[in-house]
Structure formats: C-alpha cells, structure tokens
Design an enzyme around this catalytic site. Structure first.
Site, short mmCIF file in Angstrom:
data_model
loop_
_atom_site.label_atom_id
_atom_site.label_comp_id
_atom_site.label_asym_id
_atom_site.label_seq_id
_atom_site.Cartn_x
_atom_site.Cartn_y
_atom_site.Cartn_z
N ALA A 137 0.84 -1.20 0.00
CA ALA A 137 0.00 0.00 0.00
C ALA A 137 0.87 1.25 0.00
O ALA A 137 1.34 1.70 -1.05
CB ALA A 137 -0.93 -0.03 1.21
N ARG A 138 1.10 1.83 1.16
CA ARG A 138 1.97 2.98 1.34
C ARG A 138 2.76 2.77 2.63
O ARG A 138 2.26 2.22 3.61
CB ARG A 138 1.16 4.28 1.44
CG ARG A 138 0.57 4.75 0.11
CD ARG A 138 1.65 5.21 -0.85
NE ARG A 138 1.12 5.79 -2.08
CZ ARG A 138 0.93 5.13 -3.21
NH1 ARG A 138 1.19 3.82 -3.26
NH2 ARG A 138 0.46 5.75 -4.29
N ASP A 169 7.04 -3.46 -0.30
CA ASP A 169 7.31 -2.75 -1.55
C ASP A 169 7.33 -1.25 -1.29
O ASP A 169 7.73 -0.48 -2.16
CB ASP A 169 6.23 -3.09 -2.59
CG ASP A 169 6.59 -2.54 -3.97
OD1 ASP A 169 7.77 -2.67 -4.37
OD2 ASP A 169 5.70 -2.01 -4.65
N GLU A 219 10.79 6.79 2.44
CA GLU A 219 10.99 6.20 1.13
C GLU A 219 11.67 7.24 0.23
O GLU A 219 11.16 8.35 0.11
CB GLU A 219 9.65 5.79 0.52
CG GLU A 219 9.76 4.95 -0.73
CD GLU A 219 8.41 4.44 -1.20
OE1 GLU A 219 8.02 4.77 -2.34
OE2 GLU A 219 7.75 3.71 -0.43
N HIS A 271 9.40 -0.09 -4.34
CA HIS A 271 8.13 0.45 -4.83
C HIS A 271 7.95 0.17 -6.32
O HIS A 271 7.81 1.08 -7.14
CB HIS A 271 8.04 1.95 -4.55
CG HIS A 271 6.63 2.44 -4.45
ND1 HIS A 271 6.26 3.52 -3.69
CD2 HIS A 271 5.47 2.00 -5.02
CE1 HIS A 271 4.96 3.74 -3.79
NE2 HIS A 271 4.45 2.82 -4.60
N VAL A 272 7.96 -1.12 -6.65
CA VAL A 272 7.88 -1.53 -8.06
C VAL A 272 6.61 -2.30 -8.39
O VAL A 272 6.50 -2.87 -9.47
CB VAL A 272 9.12 -2.39 -8.43
CG1 VAL A 272 10.39 -1.57 -8.33
CG2 VAL A 272 9.21 -3.65 -7.55
#
Length: 303
Positions: free
Chosen positions: A218-219, A242, A247, A266-267
């Site tokens: 998600a985040r 992810d 970040e 984050h892919v």
C-alpha cells in the site's frame, strides 16, 4: 476545452480524443506549454511527490485532476475546492496483485536466503513453506485487495477481506483484533489517509501470530516503521515490503539487513506497458468529462 497530460507516449493509449478538446503535454521539469489558467482537465505525472502539486496554484480554471496512481495522499487537501480529484483505479490492479503474491511466495519459500547463497556460490538448500492452506488476511478490500484475494485462492489459500465497513464477504475493520491472531499472512492494501497513517503499530503487530508474514503493498506510512523494526528484529514475524517510511529507505536502515525482511523499491506498478493501462483510464475519464457524464473513481475521504 484543454487537457494536459504528462507523457507524450501515453497519448496513443487514450483512445479517441473528444471533439473540441485540445490535449497538450506538460512535463513538470519544463515550462508550461500554454497558459495554465486555461486548463480544464489535468493528468499529473505518475508517482509525484509534494512538488507535483505546485502547478495547481496557476491552474485557476481547472475542473478535474485525473491521477495515474491508485494512491492520492499527496493530492488530498492540495486540490482546490471545486476541483474533482480522481485516482487511477484499475490501472495497477493486476501488477500490484501479482507483486503481493510474488512477495508471499518468495518469503514463504525462503527465496532471499537462496539468492544470497547464489551470490556467494554456495549450494545451501532451505526448507520453505507453501502458500496452500494458509489464511491470508487482506486489510483493504478495494479493487487491488479483491484481486489479491482471487489470486491467493487459486493457490489453495484462504483469503479473508477486511474493509472500513462490512459487506457481503468482507469483514468490518473492528474485527481486526480477532482476525489478526488467526492469519498466517497479513496483506496491507489500504490507502494512506489520516485514519490509516500508522495503523499497523506495535499493538497491531503484537496480535500477529508467531511466524506470520506482513506484506505491505500500500503505502509506507500505513506501517509504524519503528514498531516494525522492533517486532521484526526479534525474528518473531516476517515482512515483505514494496513501500517504506521513509521512502527511499536510507542505506543504513536496519530493515535492509534483517534476514526475515524482503524489500523491493516500490515496483508493484512498474511493468512494461504500464502507460497503456494508466492512459486508458485517463482517456476514458476525459471522454466522460467532455460528454458531461459522471466521472468514475472520484476520491472521497482519501479513498
């Protein structure tokens, strides 16, 4: 009527441009292609940070912001009153759901340890676990969460969906306290809002059973990083991330070196042909707006 998009390569995937609509490409790294005050419909850059919202001040005639991302957290509160904010629901559903399943399989089958051994030219077998028979708790029953549920069911696992409000086949979030200790895998798929920021905190993690796997697609801000470092640092639970907070994750951060934590940068939505799906969604919305039809995927309360 004027529309701005962020990628010239995306234009062919928008379908037929409605009559009377002038589409221009606005690269945020360059000058405005024309007067921003005359723009009605804007498709900002994908994965933008706070700086991406700066042109809003000059876009005084704007009516619609159509995002290419599913997440809208940096835009909520930044978009002026009277401007409709829509997310990119549907553009990243398949790719993000695939990442979540990949993360589960890789973690359960001890792939990180096997890759480390490969890089050291060592033949070092690991005894992994199967996804089959696992109970997978998916926190966030939107488009992507539902897609994850379908995929894990195909692996003979049991998906359990949770959302803000109960509905057919979906539990209310108030039941998390009872559901967490029963889950082998917990997938976080909620948007980042004031209500969900830090939701996965020390209390949440402590309710997860020993050996359980936390998957965050998600985040990063939905998870309390300090609490995760403490809990994962004991080895009691595992994590596949992810997204992180902060970040990018700093090089010296302790999560990098934990053998029970898998991290990707984050892919989840980074696939070949991603622009096709993103601009298909944007093109359909532009057609609705030009025709005076109701828009889809309108963001409300951060969702």
């Amino acid at each position: 009527m004027k529309a701005w998009i962020s990628h010239r390569e995306g234009l062919p995937f928008m379908g037929a441009i409605p009559e009377g609509v002038d589409v221009e490409v606005f690269d945020p790294r360059q000058d405005y292609p024309s007067d921003p005050a005359t723009v009605d419909f804007w498709v900002p850059t994908y994965m933008g940070e706070e700086w991406a919202t700066r042109p809003l001040a000059a876009m005084t005639g704007l009516k619609v912001v159509q995002l290419l991302s599913a997440g809208a957290e940096i835009w909520v509160g930044a978009v002026p009153e009277g401007v409709v904010l829509c997310n990119g629901k549907g553009a990243h559903t398949g790719s993000t759901a695939e990442w979540a399943v990949m993360a589960m399989l890789a973690s359960l089958r001890r792939l990180p340890a096997l890759l480390r051994a490969q890089s050291e030219n060592r033949w070092a077998p690991e005894t992994g676990e199967t996804l089959a028979g696992k109970k997978v708790l998916i926190v966030g029953a939107g488009d992507i969460g539902t897609a994850i549920a379908h995929r894990v069911a195909a692996f003979d696992a049991e998906p359990v969906l949770v959302a803000r409000r109960a509905r057919d086949g979906v539990h209310d979030s108030s039941q998390l306290e009872t559901l967490l200790p029963q889950a082998d895998v917990v997938v976080i798929m909620t948007p980042l809002t004031e209500a969900t920021a830090g939701m996965v905190d020390a209390a949440f993690l402590s309710r997860m059973r020993d050996g359980a796997l936390l998957v965050n697609a998600a985040r990063g801000g939905v998870v309390d990083t300090t609490a995760l470092v403490t809990e994962a640092g004991t080895g009691r639970i595992r994590a596949a991330l992810d997204v992180t907070d902060p970040e990018p994750l700093p090089a010296e951060h302790p999560l990098w070196s934990m053998p029970n934590v898998l991290i990707t940068p984050h892919v989840g939505g980074n696939i070949e042909g991603a622009l096709v799906n993103m601009y298909r969604v944007a093109g359909e919305q532009l057609q609705r707006y030009a025709a005076g039809e109701p828009l889809q995927n309108v963001v409300s309360d951060g969702y």
